[in-house]
Design a protein around this motif. Structure first.
Motif, PDB file in Angstrom:
ATOM      1  N   UNK A   1      45.015  57.044  66.017  1.00 24.70           N
ATOM      2  CA  UNK A   1      45.235  58.488  66.111  1.00 24.70           C
ATOM      3  C   UNK A   1      44.071  59.180  65.411  1.00 24.70           C
ATOM      4  N   UNK A   2      43.135  59.674  66.220  1.00 27.29           N
ATOM      5  CA  UNK A   2      41.965  60.394  65.703  1.00 27.29           C
ATOM      6  C   UNK A   2      42.383  61.815  65.351  1.00 27.29           C
ATOM      7  N   UNK A   3      41.981  62.269  64.174  1.00 28.58           N
ATOM      8  CA  UNK A   3      42.270  63.640  63.769  1.00 28.58           C
ATOM      9  C   UNK A   3      43.709  63.880  63.371  1.00 28.58           C
ATOM     10  N   UNK A   4      44.428  62.835  62.960  1.00 27.53           N
ATOM     11  CA  UNK A   4      45.847  62.981  62.611  1.00 27.53           C
ATOM     12  C   UNK A   4      46.077  63.897  61.419  1.00 27.53           C
ATOM     13  N   UNK A   5      45.105  63.996  60.524  1.00 32.54           N
ATOM     14  CA  UNK A   5      45.245  64.858  59.340  1.00 32.54           C
ATOM     15  C   UNK A   5      44.117  65.891  59.298  1.00 32.54           C
ATOM     16  N   UNK A   6      43.664  66.303  60.463  1.00 37.82           N
ATOM     17  CA  UNK A   6      42.578  67.271  60.536  1.00 37.82           C
ATOM     18  C   UNK A   6      41.242  66.593  60.789  1.00 37.82           C
ATOM     19  N   UNK A   7      40.188  67.381  60.738  1.00 35.73           N
ATOM     20  CA  UNK A   7      38.838  66.885  61.015  1.00 35.73           C
ATOM     21  C   UNK A   7      38.463  65.776  60.025  1.00 35.73           C
ATOM     22  N   UNK A   8      37.874  64.721  60.544  1.00 32.59           N
ATOM     23  CA  UNK A   8      37.412  63.625  59.697  1.00 32.59           C
ATOM     24  C   UNK A   8      38.524  62.697  59.244  1.00 32.59           C
ATOM     25  N   UNK A   9      39.545  62.534  60.101  1.00 35.36           N
ATOM     26  CA  UNK A   9      40.654  61.653  59.724  1.00 35.36           C
ATOM     27  C   UNK A   9      41.005  60.721  60.877  1.00 35.36           C
ATOM     28  N   UNK A  10      41.644  59.618  60.508  1.00 35.80           N
ATOM     29  CA  UNK A  10      42.075  58.648  61.505  1.00 35.80           C
ATOM     30  C   UNK A  10      43.211  57.807  60.930  1.00 35.80           C
ATOM     31  N   UNK A  11      44.184  57.503  61.775  1.00 34.47           N
ATOM     32  CA  UNK A  11      45.282  56.615  61.401  1.00 34.47           C
ATOM     33  C   UNK A  11      45.358  55.501  62.433  1.00 34.47           C
TER      34      UNK A  11
ATOM     35  N   UNK B   1      35.733  58.421  60.758  1.00 34.72           N
ATOM     36  CA  UNK B   1      36.939  57.995  60.036  1.00 34.72           C
ATOM     37  C   UNK B   1      37.535  56.747  60.689  1.00 34.72           C
ATOM     38  N   UNK B   2      37.605  56.738  62.008  1.00 33.96           N
ATOM     39  CA  UNK B   2      38.160  55.569  62.701  1.00 33.96           C
ATOM     40  C   UNK B   2      37.266  54.354  62.521  1.00 33.96           C
ATOM     41  N   UNK B   3      35.959  54.572  62.510  1.00 32.74           N
ATOM     42  CA  UNK B   3      35.021  53.463  62.292  1.00 32.74           C
ATOM     43  C   UNK B   3      35.173  52.893  60.882  1.00 32.74           C
TER      44      UNK B   3
END
Length: 187
Positions: free
Chosen positions: A132-142, A168-170
Motif C-alpha cells: 500500500x503506497x502512500x498509506x500514511x501520506x506522501x513518502x509512506x508504504x505498508x 518508502x516501498x523500496x
C-alpha cells in the motif's frame, strides 16, 4: 415498597417460566439445518467457528523480528506499540523516518483498509501480500503479508520530510522479505 418488590420478583419468575420452555424447545433431534445437541464432542474439523482461534503468532514478538534489522541500520531502540494489535513494535531514525511492524492474529490482508494510497497485490517469500503506497501520506508504504487467511504481519515506513511513496516501498520491502521466512505458514 415491599409490595413493589414482591411484584417485581413475581414478574421475573413469570418471565423465567415463560422463557425456559422456549429455550428448551429450541433444540430437537431432527436435522433441519439448525444446530442440534449431540452426545459426541465435535471433532477438530467440525468445531463451531464461534470458538476463538489459536493465535498463530503466540510464540513471536514483533519487536524480536524487527530489532535485528533496524539496529543494524541505525534506528533508535524498538518500542512496543499497540495500534493494529497487541503485538506491535515501532522505531524511528532521525531525519529518515519511522518504521513499525505488527503481528495481527485476527485479521488477514484482505481486512487491510485504505486510509489513502493505492493497494497492489504482491508476493513475498511465496506468500500472498499487499503493498500500500502512500498509506500514511506522501513518502509512506505498508506491506501486509499473509500468514493465514485470517492473520497477517504488516511492516510500514513513513519517511521524514523527503522521499516518495516509491522510495518508502523500496526501503520497507527488503525488511518485509527478511521477516517473512520467520512467520508461521497457515492454511
Amino acid at each position: 415498597m415491599c409490595h413493589s418488590r414482591t411484584k417485581s420478583l413475581k414478574l421475573v419468575a413469570l418471565l423465567a417460566l415463560v422463557a425456559t420452555p422456549s429455550f428448551v424447545a429450541g433444540c430437537t433431534t431432527e436435522n433441519r439445518g439448525s444446530p442440534t445437541p449431540s452426545s459426541q464432542a465435535p471433532s477438530s474439523e467440525n468445531r463451531p467457528s464461534s470458538e476463538p482461534s489459536k493465535d498463530v503468532f503466540a510464540d513471536l514478538k514483533a519487536c524480536d523480528l524487527i530489532e535485528p534489522i533496524t539496529s543494524a541500520q541505525g534506528f533508535d531502540p524498538v518500542q512496543v506499540e499497540t495500534y493494529q494489535s497487541e503485538n506491535g513494535c515501532g522505531t524511528s531514525k532521525s531525519r529518515y523516518g519511522s518504521l513499525s511492524a505488527y503481528l495481527v492474529p485476527n485479521a488477514g490482508i484482505a481486512d487491510l483498509k485504505l486510509n489513502g494510497g493505492t493497494k497492489s497485490p504482491i508476493t513475498i517469500d511465496g506468500r500472498e501480500a499487499v503493498e500500500i503506497k502512500g498509506n500514511a501520506g506522501k513518502g509512506s508504504c505498508m506491506i501486509g503479508i499473509s500468514a493465514t487467511p485470517t492473520s497477517r504481519m504488516t511492516v510500514s515506513i513513513a519517511m521524514a520530510n523527503s522521499g516518495t511513496d516509491d522510495d518508502a516501498c523500496a526501503a520497507v520491502r527488503p525488511m518485509a522479505e527478511q521477516i517473512a521466512p520467520k512467520l508461521p505458514r497457515g492454511n
